[in-house]
Design a protein around this motif. Sequence first.
Motif, short mmCIF file in Angstrom:
data_model
loop_
_atom_site.label_atom_id
_atom_site.label_comp_id
_atom_site.label_asym_id
_atom_site.label_seq_id
_atom_site.Cartn_x
_atom_site.Cartn_y
_atom_site.Cartn_z
N ASP A 1 -8.37 0.43 0.62
CA ASP A 1 -7.10 -0.25 0.82
C ASP A 1 -7.34 -1.75 0.98
O ASP A 1 -6.62 -2.57 0.40
N ALA A 2 -8.36 -2.08 1.77
CA ALA A 2 -8.69 -3.49 1.99
C ALA A 2 -9.05 -4.15 0.67
O ALA A 2 -8.61 -5.27 0.37
N ALA A 3 -9.83 -3.44 -0.15
CA ALA A 3 -10.23 -4.00 -1.44
C ALA A 3 -9.02 -4.20 -2.34
O ALA A 3 -8.92 -5.17 -3.08
N LYS A 4 -8.07 -3.26 -2.25
CA LYS A 4 -6.86 -3.35 -3.07
C LYS A 4 -6.05 -4.58 -2.68
O LYS A 4 -5.59 -5.33 -3.52
N ILE A 5 -5.89 -4.76 -1.36
CA ILE A 5 -5.15 -5.92 -0.86
C ILE A 5 -5.79 -7.21 -1.37
O ILE A 5 -5.11 -8.17 -1.68
N ASP A 6 -7.13 -7.19 -1.46
CA ASP A 6 -7.84 -8.40 -1.90
C ASP A 6 -7.99 -8.45 -3.42
O ASP A 6 -8.87 -9.15 -3.92
N SER A 7 -7.18 -7.70 -4.14
CA SER A 7 -7.17 -7.71 -5.62
C SER A 7 -8.54 -7.50 -6.24
O SER A 7 -8.92 -8.20 -7.18
N THR A 8 -9.31 -6.56 -5.71
CA THR A 8 -10.66 -6.34 -6.23
C THR A 8 -10.60 -5.51 -7.51
O THR A 8 -9.98 -4.45 -7.52
N TYR B 1 -16.42 -4.48 5.62
CA TYR B 1 -17.43 -3.76 4.84
C TYR B 1 -18.75 -3.77 5.61
O TYR B 1 -19.31 -4.84 5.86
N LEU C 1 0.84 -1.21 0.00
CA LEU C 1 0.00 0.00 0.00
C LEU C 1 0.87 1.25 0.00
O LEU C 1 0.44 2.31 -0.43
N ASN D 1 -12.83 -12.39 -5.98
CA ASN D 1 -11.95 -11.64 -6.88
C ASN D 1 -10.96 -12.54 -7.61
O ASN D 1 -10.25 -12.08 -8.50
N TYR E 1 -11.44 1.04 3.46
CA TYR E 1 -12.21 0.06 2.70
C TYR E 1 -11.57 -0.15 1.34
O TYR E 1 -11.52 -1.27 0.82
N LYS F 1 -8.01 -16.27 1.61
CA LYS F 1 -7.40 -16.43 0.28
C LYS F 1 -6.01 -17.06 0.37
O LYS F 1 -5.29 -17.10 -0.61
N PRO G 1 -0.18 -3.89 -4.53
CA PRO G 1 -0.75 -4.74 -3.47
C PRO G 1 -1.67 -5.83 -4.01
O PRO G 1 -1.72 -6.92 -3.44
N GLU G 2 -2.35 -5.53 -5.12
CA GLU G 2 -3.26 -6.52 -5.71
C GLU G 2 -2.53 -7.82 -6.06
O GLU G 2 -3.12 -8.90 -6.03
N ALA H 1 -11.69 -2.50 9.16
CA ALA H 1 -12.16 -2.16 7.81
C ALA H 1 -13.05 -3.25 7.22
O ALA H 1 -12.95 -3.60 6.05
N PHE I 1 -6.56 -4.62 9.26
CA PHE I 1 -6.38 -3.21 9.61
C PHE I 1 -6.65 -3.00 11.09
O PHE I 1 -7.37 -3.75 11.73
#
Lengths: 364, 312
Positions: B206-213, A94, A59, A109, B204, A161, A79-80, A92, A88
């Motif tokens: 950042d979390a999505a990015k980490i999870d490759s969304t 949802y 990040l 994903n 949220y 994952k 990061p992806e 965080a 976090f």
Amino acid sequence: MKVELRNLTKIFPSRNKKVGGEVIAVNDFTFTIPDGTLVGLLGPSGCGKSTTLYMISGLQKPSSGQIFFGEEDVTELSPENRGVGLVFQNYALYPHMTVKQNIMFPLQNLKGADKLTKDQMLERALEAAKLVQIDDLMDRKPSELSGGQQQRVAIARALVKMPRVLLLDEPLSNLDARLRLQTREEIRRIQKETGITTVFVTHDQEEAMSISDMIVVMKTGIVQQVGKPQDIYDDPTNLFVAKFLGTPPINVFKGNVAGGKLYIGGAAVLDVPGVSDRDVTVGIRPEGFNLDENGALVCELSNVEVMGRDISIVSKNEASLNPVIRSIINSDSKIDATAKTVKYSLKPHKVFIFDAKTEERIHF
Amino acid sequence: MVDSKQQWKAWIYLAPAIVLLLIFTVWPIINTLVMAFTEDYSSLSALGGKEFTYGIKNFQKVIEYKGFINCLKNTLLLCVLTVPISTILALVIAVCLNSIKFLQRFLQTIFFLPYVTNSIAIGMVFAAMFNIVGNTAADVQVVETVGIINNALGLFGIEPINWINAGSTYAANIAVMTVYIVWNALPFKILILLGGLQSVNKQYYDAAKIDSTPRIRVFTKITVPLLSPMLAYVVITGFIGGFKEYSSIVGIFGDKMGPAGDYGRLNTMVGYIYDSIKNHQGRASAAALILFGIIFIVTMINLSVSKKKTHY
């Protein structure tokens, strides 16, 4: 998965251009995290431990240096594509999704060869939920969970994952004291069960000591000491590390070395052969004191607290750099609580001396 | 809880607002109700002390009048067209604005300008943009265009279209009105949605990015649900505003509410109420109540839908 940090540096540009000056959040961090270990990044606020974690996650981009996962250089990887799990500080989760949807989100994903069917996803999600013991809460929303439960959901979401590395940012800071104890055991258990290389950030030395295989102590972006918790406690490299680890904290005195003897406030308290004459700062662990009629260290007794197993003695000495001296003595020893003074002899392996100027450890 | 002895203080503080509300809101509402059910009401004969009979004749008259049905149709059509279009556009613009840093403030101001501009003035500019030469009922043929819209279309080889002048089609009129109302409605919606976006916790994402969304999934699964309270708000207020559409049509077509040769073609509910006030106050009141009823029902439907879809 082994994680290797090479000369990792992060510099933040100054926000205020007029004042100038940049902030070096992490300075030349080199460290290899062995595969399957639980490593705690420990330090006071602003020491760069979270920045280090975020650089491992991708990040944040390092200003210089490299990060390797195993043999793969991931420094430039977004990061992806790193395959890390990150929990976090405030989870965080949802808020509009149920626990189940939150945990399944990363799985949905997955693309290409990794793509899962709906049943496989459910199965994996349930597996992760069972691991963190929240499988009975799958249909709740995060707002209907306690802090500890939310924490577990966040860990399950990060684990589901099957990440190469699990990262936890201050995982316990939002929990109350009792839950904190319980959850840290839980993190330890989950890490052992999954065998995933895990890095967590904390400012609580007790937390880091209790569950880590290895601790990295940081201060103002610079690594102070790396090692097993007990080793760091028993053998701190400098005054900062000595002060930062241990509850109650280490007692610090002004002192000097002359003729191979260590003096505190004029009294020769210990033989320190081979140390040249100089002013020093002396650190004595609370358990490093013996009640001794003939002890050289004489302190003014202010209070005796009986805690069953141990006795905690609060006393004062002019040479002390802490407001009070706190020693912990086995309750077998007898002490006259009405006495004016208390006399101690010292256990040499619990006494550390540091150069008064550089605050570096002087071994004797 | 306020101490009961201190309650009179609270009432004193509330008094100015209450008095104003009573005079300018509650009393007119009561009067509207009374007038709607008073047959053959006129304020002059009311002053003369005439005795009225009460009934639902006003409502019957309003509903039987075919101009009213036309007004209802126009209003509904404009609502159904403009609310979804403006909401989706505003969402896209807000997300884009939120994701840029350079020029963000500047563009935010540009997008907000229509909000502080008089809608009649905007209407006149739009009328000029969509204009063609010739503005009388006899001049039905599109000879040559001067409006910027037709000129722009001309660049793509599209024949000039008679948008708003005499002889224009109903579809062309509605198209112009839709563009105008959407444009006019955007700033408020962008403002609300941008505010919502900026209050969404960045973690949220950042979390999505980490999870490759994928980005599109971040938008549909995270951004939209987290914005849903704001979206519900702009849709509900959009419908309420849409049902009260009036000044925008005056801005483009003038107070005759239609192109030359077919006046009243684009009249709306509020337009009908306004037209009736002069001679038929009872019918105007009845129409106002009908409008209120429609807005009430639509808002209730909106609320019950958004309750299921909104995550507060």
